[in-house]
Scaffold this motif. Structure first.
Motif, PDB file in Angstrom:
ATOM      1  N   GLN A  20       0.830  -1.203   0.000  1.00 33.76           N
ATOM      2  CA  GLN A  20       0.000   0.000   0.000  1.00 33.76           C
ATOM      3  C   GLN A  20       0.867   1.255   0.000  1.00 33.76           C
ATOM      4  OE1 GLN A  20      -3.265  -0.017  -0.571  1.00 33.76           O
ATOM      5  NE2 GLN A  20      -2.986  -2.238  -0.759  1.00 33.76           N
ATOM      6  N   SER A  21       1.969   1.217   0.757  1.00 33.44           N
ATOM      7  CA  SER A  21       2.898   2.346   0.730  1.00 33.44           C
ATOM      8  C   SER A  21       3.526   2.497  -0.646  1.00 33.44           C
ATOM      9  CB  SER A  21       3.989   2.139   1.786  1.00 33.44           C
ATOM     10  OG  SER A  21       3.451   2.196   3.085  1.00 33.44           O
ATOM     11  N   ALA A  22       3.842   1.372  -1.286  1.00 33.26           N
ATOM     12  CA  ALA A  22       4.426   1.421  -2.629  1.00 33.26           C
ATOM     13  C   ALA A  22       3.466   2.061  -3.622  1.00 33.26           C
ATOM     14  CB  ALA A  22       4.801   0.011  -3.089  1.00 33.26           C
ATOM     15  N   ARG A  23       2.183   1.758  -3.493  1.00 34.79           N
ATOM     16  CA  ARG A  23       1.188   2.385  -4.373  1.00 34.79           C
ATOM     17  C   ARG A  23       1.109   3.883  -4.111  1.00 34.79           C
ATOM     18  NH1 ARG A  23      -0.589  -2.800  -3.361  1.00 34.79           N
ATOM     19  NH2 ARG A  23      -1.546  -3.926  -5.125  1.00 34.79           N
ATOM     20  N   ALA A  24       1.094   4.243  -2.838  1.00 29.30           N
ATOM     21  CA  ALA A  24       1.031   5.669  -2.488  1.00 29.30           C
ATOM     22  C   ALA A  24       2.271   6.408  -2.987  1.00 29.30           C
ATOM     23  CB  ALA A  24       0.879   5.836  -0.982  1.00 29.30           C
ATOM     24  N   ASP A  25       3.439   5.782  -2.868  1.00 33.48           N
ATOM     25  CA  ASP A  25       4.677   6.391  -3.369  1.00 33.48           C
ATOM     26  C   ASP A  25       4.609   6.590  -4.878  1.00 33.48           C
ATOM     27  OD1 ASP A  25       5.650   6.198  -0.763  1.00 33.48           O
ATOM     28  OD2 ASP A  25       6.788   4.370  -1.172  1.00 33.48           O
ATOM     29  N   LEU A  26       4.086   5.588  -5.576  1.00 32.59           N
ATOM     30  CA  LEU A  26       4.016   5.670  -7.029  1.00 32.59           C
ATOM     31  C   LEU A  26       3.103   6.819  -7.465  1.00 32.59           C
ATOM     32  CD1 LEU A  26       3.782   2.676  -9.458  1.00 32.59           C
ATOM     33  CD2 LEU A  26       2.367   4.691  -9.812  1.00 32.59           C
ATOM     34  N   VAL A  27       1.940   6.916  -6.850  1.00 37.26           N
ATOM     35  CA  VAL A  27       1.014   8.005  -7.171  1.00 37.26           C
ATOM     36  C   VAL A  27       1.642   9.360  -6.838  1.00 37.26           C
ATOM     37  CG1 VAL A  27      -1.229   9.020  -6.642  1.00 37.26           C
ATOM     38  CG2 VAL A  27      -1.017   6.542  -6.927  1.00 37.26           C
ATOM     39  N   ALA A  28       2.399   9.413  -5.739  1.00 32.54           N
ATOM     40  CA  ALA A  28       3.058  10.661  -5.362  1.00 32.54           C
ATOM     41  C   ALA A  28       4.050  11.106  -6.426  1.00 32.54           C
ATOM     42  CB  ALA A  28       3.773  10.496  -4.022  1.00 32.54           C
ATOM     43  N   VAL A  29       4.835  10.162  -6.942  1.00 26.67           N
ATOM     44  CA  VAL A  29       5.796  10.506  -7.991  1.00 26.67           C
ATOM     45  C   VAL A  29       5.071  11.006  -9.234  1.00 26.67           C
ATOM     46  CG1 VAL A  29       7.600   9.632  -9.511  1.00 26.67           C
ATOM     47  CG2 VAL A  29       7.513   8.870  -7.134  1.00 26.67           C
ATOM     48  N   PHE A  30       4.020  10.316  -9.623  1.00 30.21           N
ATOM     49  CA  PHE A  30       3.268  10.720 -10.813  1.00 30.21           C
ATOM     50  C   PHE A  30       2.673  12.116 -10.639  1.00 30.21           C
ATOM     51  CE2 PHE A  30      -0.736  11.016 -13.146  1.00 30.21           C
ATOM     52  CZ  PHE A  30      -0.304  10.761 -14.443  1.00 30.21           C
ATOM     53  N   ASP A  31       2.133  12.383  -9.464  1.00 28.55           N
ATOM     54  CA  ASP A  31       1.465  13.670  -9.228  1.00 28.55           C
ATOM     55  C   ASP A  31       2.452  14.838  -9.130  1.00 28.55           C
ATOM     56  OD1 ASP A  31      -1.024  12.519  -9.229  1.00 28.55           O
ATOM     57  OD2 ASP A  31      -1.196  12.391  -7.046  1.00 28.55           O
ATOM     58  N   ARG A  32       3.670  14.581  -8.616  1.00 27.15           N
ATOM     59  CA  ARG A  32       4.568  15.685  -8.275  1.00 27.15           C
ATOM     60  C   ARG A  32       5.722  15.882  -9.244  1.00 27.15           C
ATOM     61  NH1 ARG A  32       5.203  13.661  -2.029  1.00 27.15           N
ATOM     62  NH2 ARG A  32       2.992  13.128  -1.781  1.00 27.15           N
ATOM     63  N   ASP A  33       6.100  14.853  -9.976  1.00 26.69           N
ATOM     64  CA  ASP A  33       7.258  14.945 -10.860  1.00 26.69           C
ATOM     65  C   ASP A  33       6.802  15.240 -12.284  1.00 26.69           C
ATOM     66  OD1 ASP A  33       9.550  14.709 -12.339  1.00 26.69           O
ATOM     67  OD2 ASP A  33      10.103  12.724 -11.593  1.00 26.69           O
ATOM     68  N   PRO A  34       7.086  16.420 -12.823  1.00 30.48           N
ATOM     69  CA  PRO A  34       6.634  16.736 -14.184  1.00 30.48           C
ATOM     70  C   PRO A  34       7.280  15.871 -15.256  1.00 30.48           C
ATOM     71  CG  PRO A  34       8.129  18.429 -13.369  1.00 30.48           C
ATOM     72  CD  PRO A  34       7.824  17.534 -12.200  1.00 30.48           C
ATOM     73  N   ALA A  35       8.355  15.160 -14.899  1.00 32.79           N
ATOM     74  CA  ALA A  35       8.988  14.252 -15.849  1.00 32.79           C
ATOM     75  C   ALA A  35       8.347  12.870 -15.856  1.00 32.79           C
ATOM     76  CB  ALA A  35      10.479  14.114 -15.536  1.00 32.79           C
ATOM     77  N   CYS A  36       7.391  12.644 -14.970  1.00 32.46           N
ATOM     78  CA  CYS A  36       6.713  11.351 -14.885  1.00 32.46           C
ATOM     79  C   CYS A  36       5.359  11.463 -15.571  1.00 32.46           C
ATOM     80  CB  CYS A  36       6.541  10.919 -13.428  1.00 32.46           C
ATOM     81  SG  CYS A  36       5.818   9.286 -13.243  1.00 32.46           S
TER      82      CYS A  36
ATOM     83  N   GLN B 103       0.305  22.652   1.146  1.00 30.10           N
ATOM     84  CA  GLN B 103       0.944  21.380   0.829  1.00 30.10           C
ATOM     85  C   GLN B 103       2.198  21.617  -0.021  1.00 30.10           C
ATOM     86  OE1 GLN B 103      -2.516  19.203  -0.879  1.00 30.10           O
ATOM     87  NE2 GLN B 103      -2.214  17.776   0.806  1.00 30.10           N
ATOM     88  N   PRO B 104       3.268  22.081   0.584  1.00 26.74           N
ATOM     89  CA  PRO B 104       4.493  22.354  -0.182  1.00 26.74           C
ATOM     90  C   PRO B 104       5.045  21.129  -0.900  1.00 26.74           C
ATOM     91  CG  PRO B 104       4.628  23.305   2.021  1.00 26.74           C
ATOM     92  CD  PRO B 104       3.424  22.440   2.005  1.00 26.74           C
ATOM     93  N   SER B 105       4.930  19.965  -0.278  1.00 27.42           N
ATOM     94  CA  SER B 105       5.500  18.764  -0.896  1.00 27.42           C
ATOM     95  C   SER B 105       4.753  18.353  -2.151  1.00 27.42           C
ATOM     96  CB  SER B 105       5.480  17.598   0.101  1.00 27.42           C
ATOM     97  OG  SER B 105       4.156  17.227   0.428  1.00 27.42           O
ATOM     98  N   VAL B 106       3.517  18.792  -2.282  1.00 32.56           N
ATOM     99  CA  VAL B 106       2.731  18.472  -3.469  1.00 32.56           C
ATOM    100  C   VAL B 106       2.923  19.529  -4.553  1.00 32.56           C
ATOM    101  CG1 VAL B 106       0.390  18.124  -4.365  1.00 32.56           C
ATOM    102  CG2 VAL B 106       1.035  17.162  -2.142  1.00 32.56           C
ATOM    103  N   SER B 107       2.938  20.794  -4.147  1.00 28.11           N
ATOM    104  CA  SER B 107       3.116  21.872  -5.131  1.00 28.11           C
ATOM    105  C   SER B 107       4.518  21.871  -5.716  1.00 28.11           C
ATOM    106  CB  SER B 107       2.838  23.229  -4.483  1.00 28.11           C
ATOM    107  OG  SER B 107       3.888  23.576  -3.590  1.00 28.11           O
ATOM    108  N   MET B 108       5.521  21.454  -4.909  1.00 23.72           N
ATOM    109  CA  MET B 108       6.916  21.391  -5.339  1.00 23.72           C
ATOM    110  C   MET B 108       7.465  22.757  -5.740  1.00 23.72           C
ATOM    111  SD  MET B 108       7.904  18.279  -4.875  1.00 23.72           S
ATOM    112  CE  MET B 108       9.446  18.228  -5.783  1.00 23.72           C
ATOM    113  N   ASP B 109       6.823  23.828  -5.309  1.00 28.39           N
ATOM    114  CA  ASP B 109       7.277  25.176  -5.634  1.00 28.39           C
ATOM    115  C   ASP B 109       8.362  25.586  -4.639  1.00 28.39           C
ATOM    116  OD1 ASP B 109       7.610  27.963  -5.999  1.00 28.39           O
ATOM    117  OD2 ASP B 109       5.579  28.120  -6.810  1.00 28.39           O
TER     118      ASP B 109
END
Length: 272
Positions: A84-100, A256-262
């Motif tokens: 479940q953590s692996a799924r959450a990590d994967l979604v986090a990368v997709f949502d926050r990394d513009p290269a993903c 949510q700074p970690s999500v905005s990545m600004d």
């Protein structure tokens, strides 16, 4: 077939999407067909795929793929929170990394994601009292991915480690949920103490590239640490710190700074 896919999507939407993207990827780049089939499409679940990738990447002349695969399968079977953590990590990368651009990218290509999942198995081993095996996984993760996370460290879910060069996280460090950090981040100690000596990072924190957070200090939830900063004292909630040594330079600028990545010191785009 369509009905089966619909059921799978309802039960596990993340894995379903990974598989759909994998089929498209094989069509678009047949030369990667073997890699994608063996890494994703050959497996009936995300857990099995993760275990395969773990064993393939970390195997060496000292430890076979089979032993590592059995170890990972046991970990995922006994601790559903790992996947479940692996799924959450994967979604986090997709949502926050513009290269993903696809869910399958972190699973196949992003070493920050793969290193984090390897740490999670090492942490499970540590909790089982299998300390030497945990140290082996830590060593191989460092050798292969350039990410050195002590297996006793505690890391939440929905974490993104972008680029992941030279990440160091010490034994008594704690990282909350939904944290983002960039390359060359250190969560380290300040001396040779053997007790609780590493940072405690709150939920939703953004840690910029090259930042060093040292000592048994607390970084409040939803705060930002600017790139290149050296943090030696507690950071309040929802603040931005910068400099050497780091000082508070303003509010975090958004919820949510970690999500905005600004990382602009003037605040997050679309922030409060």
């Amino acid at each position: 077939m369509a009905e089966m896919r619909a059921k799978m999507a309802a039960v596990d939407p993340v894995w379903s999407r990974v598989c759909e993207e994998a089929v498209d990827a094989v069509r678009d780049e047949p030369l990667l067909g073997g890699l994608i089939h063996s890494g994703i499409l050959h497996h009936g679940s995300m857990e099995r795929s993760l275990a395969y990738r773990f064993s393939l990447k970390l195997a060496s002349g000292e430890m076979s793929e089979q032993i590592l695969r059995e170890t990972a399968d046991e970990a995922y079977a006994s601790s559903p929170d790992l996947a479940q953590s692996a799924r959450a990590d994967l979604v986090a990368v997709f949502d926050r990394d513009p290269a993903c651009h696809r869910y399958l990218q972190p699973l196949l290509f992003f070493k920050g994601y793969q290193a984090l999942q390897s740490y999670r198995i090492a942490h499970w081993l540590w909790g089982q009292g299998r300390r030497d095996m945990a140290y082996f996984v830590q060593m191989r993760t460092s050798e292969i991915f350039g990410v050195d996370i002590h297996p006793a460290a505690r890391i939440g879910k929905g974490v993104m480690i972008d680029h992941a060069h030279s990440i160091v996280i010490g034994e008594t460090a704690v990282v909350g949920d939904n944290v983002s950090m960039l390359h060359s981040v250190t969560l380290g100690g300040t001396g040779k103490e053997e007790e609780d000596r590493h940072p405690k990072i709150g939920d939703g924190v953004l840690i910029g590239a090259g930042a060093k957070v040292l000592g048994n200090i607390h970084v409040g939830a939803n705060s930002r640490i600017a790139a290149g900063s050296v943090v030696l004292a507690d950071v309040p909630h929802c603040k931005t710190v910068a400099g050497v040594p780091a000082k508070v330079v303003g509010d975090a600028g958004c919820d949510q700074p970690s999500v905005s990545m600004d990382q602009h010191l003037t605040g997050c785009k679309g922030g409060l």
